[in-house]
Scaffold this active site. Structure first.
Site, short mmCIF file in Angstrom:
data_model
loop_
_atom_site.label_atom_id
_atom_site.label_comp_id
_atom_site.label_asym_id
_atom_site.label_seq_id
_atom_site.Cartn_x
_atom_site.Cartn_y
_atom_site.Cartn_z
NE ARG A 118 -3.89 -0.83 0.30
CZ ARG A 118 -4.98 -1.02 1.03
NH1 ARG A 118 -5.01 -1.97 1.94
NH2 ARG A 118 -6.04 -0.26 0.87
CD GLN A 123 -2.11 6.58 -3.45
OE1 GLN A 123 -1.69 7.44 -4.22
NE2 GLN A 123 -2.47 6.86 -2.22
CG ASP A 126 -4.54 -0.34 -3.15
OD1 ASP A 126 -5.10 -1.44 -3.00
OD2 ASP A 126 -4.23 0.41 -2.21
CB SER A 129 -7.48 1.73 -2.60
OG SER A 129 -6.56 1.64 -1.55
CE1 TYR A 224 -4.21 -3.31 5.07
CE2 TYR A 224 -1.84 -3.56 4.79
CZ TYR A 224 -3.12 -3.54 4.26
OH TYR A 224 -3.31 -3.73 2.91
P1 NAD Z 1 -8.70 -1.99 6.39
O1 NAD Z 1 -9.78 -2.33 5.45
O2 NAD Z 1 -7.68 -3.00 6.75
O3 NAD Z 1 -9.38 -1.45 7.77
C1 NAD Z 1 -10.32 -0.39 7.75
C2 NAD Z 1 -10.05 0.56 8.88
O4 NAD Z 1 -10.44 -0.03 10.12
C3 NAD Z 1 -8.60 0.95 9.03
O5 NAD Z 1 -8.47 2.35 8.91
C4 NAD Z 1 -8.23 0.44 10.42
O6 NAD Z 1 -7.30 1.27 11.08
C5 NAD Z 1 -9.58 0.47 11.11
N1 NAD Z 1 -9.66 -0.34 12.35
C6 NAD Z 1 -9.11 -1.55 12.61
N2 NAD Z 1 -9.41 -1.93 13.88
C7 NAD Z 1 -10.18 -0.95 14.42
C8 NAD Z 1 -10.82 -0.78 15.69
N3 NAD Z 1 -10.69 -1.69 16.66
N4 NAD Z 1 -11.53 0.35 15.89
C9 NAD Z 1 -11.65 1.27 14.90
N5 NAD Z 1 -11.07 1.17 13.69
C10 NAD Z 1 -10.35 0.07 13.46
O7 NAD Z 1 -7.93 -0.70 5.94
P2 NAD Z 1 -7.80 -0.03 4.48
O8 NAD Z 1 -8.90 0.90 4.27
O9 NAD Z 1 -7.56 -1.10 3.49
O10 NAD Z 1 -6.51 0.82 4.63
C11 NAD Z 1 -5.38 0.29 5.28
C12 NAD Z 1 -4.33 1.33 5.40
O11 NAD Z 1 -3.63 1.50 4.19
C13 NAD Z 1 -4.85 2.69 5.77
O12 NAD Z 1 -3.91 3.28 6.60
C14 NAD Z 1 -4.85 3.43 4.47
O13 NAD Z 1 -4.80 4.82 4.62
C15 NAD Z 1 -3.61 2.87 3.87
N6 NAD Z 1 -3.61 2.97 2.42
C16 NAD Z 1 -2.53 3.56 1.83
C17 NAD Z 1 -2.51 3.70 0.48
C18 NAD Z 1 -1.35 4.31 -0.19
O14 NAD Z 1 -0.62 5.08 0.35
N7 NAD Z 1 -1.15 3.98 -1.42
C19 NAD Z 1 -3.54 3.22 -0.29
C20 NAD Z 1 -4.61 2.61 0.35
C21 NAD Z 1 -4.61 2.48 1.71
#
Ligand code: NAD
Length: 384
Positions: A118, A123, A126, A129, A224
């Site tokens: 990620r 991006q 992905d 996303s 994560y």
């Molecule tokens: P995910 O689907 O794994 O989880 C969704 C959200 O649930 C996350 O934000 C996580 O922190 C939250 N979560 C987990 N346990 C929790 C709890 N007990 N209470 C409340 N919230 C909780 O996550 P995602 O949407 O796939 O994204 C994962 C990470 O990757 C994020 O930080 C996102 O910003 C990052 N990301 C980065 C890029 C990039 O830079 N290219 C692209 C996509 C995602």
């Protein structure tokens, strides 16, 4: 190489006619199963128009050199593949690594979209996303369909309608899109996430961040969420329960990669909600964030609607297929040539997403992973 496009278990298609055209223009062949794109509004003639040919599913499985699918094909169908086939899908090896052994014994190669790092550079590839963003949007629309109340504040001749209160639990990609969508509809939005970085993102969308102090450091977790202490979970539950009681809609998206989703809404919390309120649980496929969620079902418990759906992207089938295909196209730029695949395993994106290579399990085996990486070129220096 012959690329195969199969009919998926949901309404999306992995390769749009536009991407099929691109493969063909680069000297490859493309075949598709009858009706592969129909439910995403790409009919068979749009594939034949770009030069793809129609084949039976069995024929595709037996003859294609490359199969790109949204979800992995069944174990029974893997048996039909020829040695040397390249599979691209979201295999989730972090949920069940045994799938890799099966591919290895068949002598095939498998690349998993959900293992693409990620990072900023990745991006555009992905798929997690792209699909999560659609799911976050659709989750809010699902809630509005069921909610017996308006989302925005309205001043009517009969009186003023207050805005609905929407609570988002988990402010990752899906959660942030849910916030933006609920804000556009005029709701009052609050959100919570354990990741420190999410506070600023939530606030930048104009929502209020529900703050629980004392979360475990997640800076080295690749973006994560990490498991939290019992004390933190208790504090979190108390504050979240207060917010749930007041909410008209709760959208939950909290996931822990490779582990069951955390339970954030207890039965007691559901009971405390106003009749007619709605919970949309996007984490339902990994156990759900609400104790009463039933995966792939809409249930009504204690007068609250609970939608368990981790596949909401499939409801916006055309756009989801277009975005998925674009992600695939961008990913293939790293490896696809006119002659075939040229994998440069010194590229982290290719290395991390490769789970099985030519019959060898790579996932979870650092030595085998490193063996794929070419030795760095030593520059010859002129002798003095
Ligand atoms: P995910 O689907 O794994 O989880 C969704 C959200 O649930 C996350 O934000 C996580 O922190 C939250 N979560 C987990 N346990 C929790 C709890 N007990 N209470 C409340 N919230 C909780 O996550 P995602 O949407 O796939 O994204 C994962 C990470 O990757 C994020 O930080 C996102 O910003 C990052 N990301 C980065 C890029 C990039 O830079 N290219 C692209 C996509 C995602």
């Amino acid at each position: 190489m012959l690329f195969g496009i199969l009919r998926e278990n949901d309404h999306r298609v992995s390769v749009t006619p536009e991407l099929a055209k691109k493969f063909i223009s680069e000297g490859h062949e493309v075949c598709f199963e009858i009706g592969a794109g129909t439910t995403a509004y790409f009919n068979d003639s749009s594939y034949t128009a770009v030069g793809a040919t129609e084949k039976s599913r069995e024929d595709i499985l037996k003859t294609a050199n490359v199969l790109i699918t949204l979800d992995p094909i069944s174990k029974e169908e893997v048996e039909l593949l020829s040695e040397g086939t390249f599979l691209f899908s979201s295999f989730e090896p972090f949920q069940d690594a045994s799938i890799c052994e099966l591919y290895a014994t068949k002598g095939i190669s498998a690349f998993s979209f959900d293992m693409i790092p990620r990072t900023t550079i990745a991006q555009s590839m992905d798929v997690l996303s792209s699909m999560a963003s659609i799911a976050g949007y659709k989750a809010v629309l699902k809630a509005t369909e069921l909610l017996p109340r308006y989302m925005p504040m309205l001043s009517t001749a009969a009186g003023t309608v207050p805005p609905s209160k929407v609570l988002i639990l988990g402010a990752g990609v899906a959660g942030l899109q849910a916030i933006a969508t609920a804000k556009r509809l005029g709701a009052q939005v609050e959100a919570f996430d354990t990741r420190a970085a999410s506070k600023e993102e939530v606030q930048s969308l104009g929502a209020k961040f529900v703050e629980v102090a004392g979360a475990n450091d997640d800076t080295n977790a690749g973006g994560y969420a990490v498991e939290q202490s019992e004390e933190y979970k208790k504090k979190q539950a108390e504050l979240i329960n207060q917010k749930i009681e007041k909410a008209d809609v709760v959208i939950t998206t909290a996931q822990l990669r490779g582990r069951p989703a955390p339970t954030l809404i207890s039965e007691e919390a559901v009971k405390s909600m106003k009749p007619g309120s709605v919970i949309v649980d996007i984490a339902s496929s990994t156990g759900g964030n609400c104790a009463l969620t039933e995966d792939a079902k809409v249930v009504k418990k204690h007068d609250v609607f609970i939608v368990g759906n981790s596949n909401l992207a499939a409801d916006i089938s055309e756009q989801a297929s277009v975005l998925f295909s674009k992600n695939v196209q961008n990913y293939f730029k790293l490896m696809l040539t006119k002659e075939g695949f040229n994998f440069d395993f010194s590229d982290e994106i290719i290395l991390q997403s490769c789970i099985v290579y030519k019959g060898e399990v790579i996932y979870g085996n650092e030595a085998k992973q490193q063996a794929l990486v070419p030795a760095p070129q030593v520059e010859e220096t002129a002798e003095a």
